[in-house]
Design a protein around this motif. Sequence first.
Motif, short mmCIF file in Angstrom:
data_model
loop_
_atom_site.label_atom_id
_atom_site.label_comp_id
_atom_site.label_asym_id
_atom_site.label_seq_id
_atom_site.Cartn_x
_atom_site.Cartn_y
_atom_site.Cartn_z
N ALA A 37 81.93 -33.02 -65.72
CA ALA A 37 80.92 -32.50 -64.78
C ALA A 37 81.22 -33.00 -63.37
CB ALA A 37 79.53 -32.94 -65.22
N ASN A 38 81.67 -34.25 -63.26
CA ASN A 38 82.08 -34.78 -61.95
C ASN A 38 83.22 -33.95 -61.37
OD1 ASN A 38 80.22 -36.80 -62.12
ND2 ASN A 38 81.69 -38.43 -62.61
N ASP A 39 84.19 -33.59 -62.21
CA ASP A 39 85.33 -32.79 -61.73
C ASP A 39 84.86 -31.44 -61.20
OD1 ASP A 39 87.06 -34.81 -62.47
OD2 ASP A 39 87.51 -33.95 -64.44
N GLU A 40 83.88 -30.84 -61.88
CA GLU A 40 83.34 -29.56 -61.40
C GLU A 40 82.69 -29.72 -60.03
OE1 GLU A 40 80.75 -27.70 -64.17
OE2 GLU A 40 82.33 -27.21 -65.61
N MET A 41 81.96 -30.81 -59.86
CA MET A 41 81.31 -31.03 -58.56
C MET A 41 82.35 -31.23 -57.47
SD MET A 41 77.84 -33.27 -59.09
CE MET A 41 78.08 -34.05 -60.67
N LEU A 42 83.41 -31.95 -57.76
CA LEU A 42 84.45 -32.18 -56.76
C LEU A 42 85.24 -30.91 -56.47
CD1 LEU A 42 85.68 -35.70 -57.94
CD2 LEU A 42 84.33 -35.17 -55.90
N ASP A 43 85.35 -30.03 -57.46
CA ASP A 43 86.03 -28.75 -57.24
C ASP A 43 85.26 -27.85 -56.27
OD1 ASP A 43 88.16 -29.34 -58.85
OD2 ASP A 43 87.38 -28.33 -60.63
N LEU A 44 84.00 -28.21 -56.01
CA LEU A 44 83.19 -27.46 -55.04
C LEU A 44 83.49 -27.89 -53.60
CD1 LEU A 44 79.84 -27.63 -57.00
CD2 LEU A 44 81.08 -25.52 -56.50
N ASP A 45 84.38 -28.89 -53.45
CA ASP A 45 84.76 -29.41 -52.12
C ASP A 45 83.55 -29.92 -51.34
OD1 ASP A 45 87.48 -28.82 -52.50
OD2 ASP A 45 87.19 -26.75 -51.84
N PRO A 46 82.84 -30.91 -51.88
CA PRO A 46 81.67 -31.44 -51.16
C PRO A 46 82.09 -32.17 -49.88
CG PRO A 46 82.20 -32.84 -53.02
CD PRO A 46 83.07 -31.62 -53.15
#
Length: 310
Positions: A256-265
Amino acid sequence: MQPSSLPPTSDHLTAFEAQALLLEDPRPYPQDEALQQLGHALMNEVLDLVTETALEDFSGLVCEALIGAFHSAAGRIERDADKARDTLGGLIRDFDGSEVLDVEIQEATRKARAADVATLALEIIRDAAAASYTTSTGDVWNPWKGTVRASRTTAAQIEARDAIRAARASKHAAASPGTTIVAFRAAPHADTAEDASRIFDALNWALGRWPDMALATSGAKGGEKLAIKWAKQKNITLVLAKADFDRNGRAAPFRANDEMLDLDPVCVLTLANTLNAERGKSLSPFGPALNLGQKAGERGILHYPVKSRG
């Protein structure tokens, strides 16, 4: 409750009531207020029934199923509306001036508009039921899957995978979360009054710096539920990267962390342990929050650990 046979005056129409009037349907339609009352009443009836009974342990699941039923029905009708619009587009392209085709165009238009109004009506009931659920239990309803578009009373909720696919396709769609993502992870036990105060401070700081922000979180209990409440109060778009334990097992929170980081925060906020000193002594820092902060640092993303005052 019987809907009024007389529509409200044009000076006091809600968005739903205005769309309903455009249908020119001779049948009366329920007013916005009546739909809201229905949502509140249904949820309150369910809570009154199960509270202090053997079903109380399952009350959250029961309540979320009720809200989800209206959400699912709204989505199904919305898909019907999309099909009607597709049909309408084909009819318009093929229009040859004939009376038969003109009648078909009018009918397709009516069906699409009627489905739009029905979708909006169910969303009003859903949002009212969800509001009563939060008021009574303190919990926040989130769809088990799919997205929730922004309405008059709620912010949009988007699944992270939908947002990532939309970004990679480089097109703005219902699953586009906006231009600025702020990611947040917190410990499940970070749910005290002090935690809430500092989480809200951090999120208000982020909103002040990035007014167009969308909030990405896994939706886990504790501090992240508090952040979701803040987002809904501020009408901030939510991007939910839920941990999929069925697919990823024990690694699910980290995926889930990887998905959030893939959003380019542009920024990552974390709270790895409760800020309540007494409670925190016996608890270990929350691994997924530490992991997100570490990965953000490795990628050069601004990382702001939420801390106590002073």
